[in-house]
Write a protein that holds these residues in place. Structure first.
Motif, short mmCIF file in Angstrom:
data_model
loop_
_atom_site.label_atom_id
_atom_site.label_comp_id
_atom_site.label_asym_id
_atom_site.label_seq_id
_atom_site.Cartn_x
_atom_site.Cartn_y
_atom_site.Cartn_z
N GLY A 222 -34.23 0.26 -3.37
CA GLY A 222 -34.99 0.28 -2.23
C GLY A 222 -36.40 0.27 -2.37
O GLY A 222 -37.04 -0.08 -1.41
N PHE A 223 -36.97 0.46 -3.48
CA PHE A 223 -38.31 0.34 -3.62
C PHE A 223 -38.62 -0.82 -4.43
O PHE A 223 -39.94 -0.81 -5.04
N SER B 153 -41.19 2.15 8.92
CA SER B 153 -40.74 2.78 7.38
C SER B 153 -41.63 4.07 7.21
O SER B 153 -42.95 3.97 7.39
N ARG C 216 -43.40 10.34 1.22
CA ARG C 216 -42.89 10.33 2.51
C ARG C 216 -43.96 10.70 3.56
O ARG C 216 -44.29 11.70 3.55
N TYR D 42 -32.61 -0.89 3.60
CA TYR D 42 -31.73 -0.36 2.41
C TYR D 42 -32.07 1.20 2.19
O TYR D 42 -31.31 1.93 1.86
N ARG D 43 -33.36 1.38 2.14
CA ARG D 43 -33.68 2.75 1.98
C ARG D 43 -33.35 3.91 2.65
O ARG D 43 -32.75 4.84 2.54
N HIS D 44 -33.58 3.46 3.85
CA HIS D 44 -32.85 4.11 5.37
C HIS D 44 -31.52 4.52 4.90
O HIS D 44 -30.82 5.65 5.41
N PHE E 52 -30.69 6.64 1.78
CA PHE E 52 -31.32 8.11 1.98
C PHE E 52 -30.39 8.84 3.32
O PHE E 52 -30.27 10.09 2.93
N ALA F 271 -36.69 -1.75 3.47
CA ALA F 271 -36.88 -0.53 4.04
C ALA F 271 -35.51 -0.30 4.82
O ALA F 271 -35.12 1.07 4.73
N ALA G 246 -42.19 5.23 3.96
CA ALA G 246 -42.49 4.88 2.91
C ALA G 246 -44.10 4.79 2.64
O ALA G 246 -44.64 3.86 3.29
N ALA H 151 -30.65 4.21 -4.49
CA ALA H 151 -31.67 4.48 -3.72
C ALA H 151 -33.06 3.77 -4.47
O ALA H 151 -33.82 3.18 -4.02
N THR I 207 -44.49 -1.95 2.53
CA THR I 207 -43.55 -1.25 3.42
C THR I 207 -43.99 -1.95 4.85
O THR I 207 -44.64 -2.76 4.81
#
Ligand code: HEC
Length: 157
Positions: free
Chosen positions: A85-86, A95, A153, A38-40, A43, A36, A97, A82, A91
């Protein structure tokens, strides 16, 4: 002295709690929590590079070919990153997601692939310096952001 220290501890703890609500728990070392984060990070960097390009296309900022091309290159690289990150399924609190991502991962991956292709195309177009072709390429990418957020999202609490 003691009171000051206690108050300071309380202040720091609530600051951490506030951050945790907005961006996942920093102390969360679980694979899901790390993903999570990493995703933030990915993005936020995506937003950092996309914003100035949007402003140039809309005429809110003067068009600068080199600056635009640099942002477009960074965006194309970040679109590839990106996806990492999934990879961890699931989740965490904080987050946005949606669980749906992992319930229909192939469909989500197809959207991510389209995003990667369109950002790569934008990076190529950016080198032409021709706004007539850059603009539609950017609008395609903007549509990818919008569509994916709409499906995957969650709204802000
Ligand atoms: C394939 C899906 C997908 C695409 C395409 C996509 N996003 Fe996102 N975006 C997400 C998801 C999912 C989240 C929520 C991540 C989370 O909270 O764990 C997110 C979160 C964000 C965030 C908030 C980050 C944070 O700190 O909470 C920003 C900013 C963002 N996206 C910008 C963009 C922009 C700009 C684009 C297009 C240039 C874009 N995204 C394209 C899926 C996508």
């Amino acid at each position: 002295m003691k009171i000051t220290r206690i108050l300071l501890t309380i202040a720091l703890t609530s600051a951490v709690a506030f951050t945790a609500a907005a961006h996942g728990d920093k102390k969360d070392k679980s694979p899901e929590g790390q993903a999570a984060k990493y995703r933030h990070n990915a993005f936020n960097m995506i937003g950092y590079h996309f914003g100035p390009m949007g402003d140039m296309v809309k005429g809110k900022a003067d068009y600068n070919k080199d600056a635009f091309a640099k942002n477009a290159d960074a965006l194309a690289s970040l679109a590839v990153l990106a996806a990492n990150g999934f990879e961890v399924k699931g989740t965490v609190k904080g987050s946005r997601a949606k669980k749906k991502i992992w319930e229909e991962k192939e469909k989500f991956n197809a959207g991510m692939k389209m995003f990667q292709e369109n950002t790569a195309a934008l990076a190529t177009e950016a080198k032409s310096g021709d706004m007539a072709t850059i603009k539609p390429a950017l609008l395609k990418v903007a549509d990818n952001c919008k569509q994916c957020h709409k499906s995957y999202r969650a709204k802000k609490d």
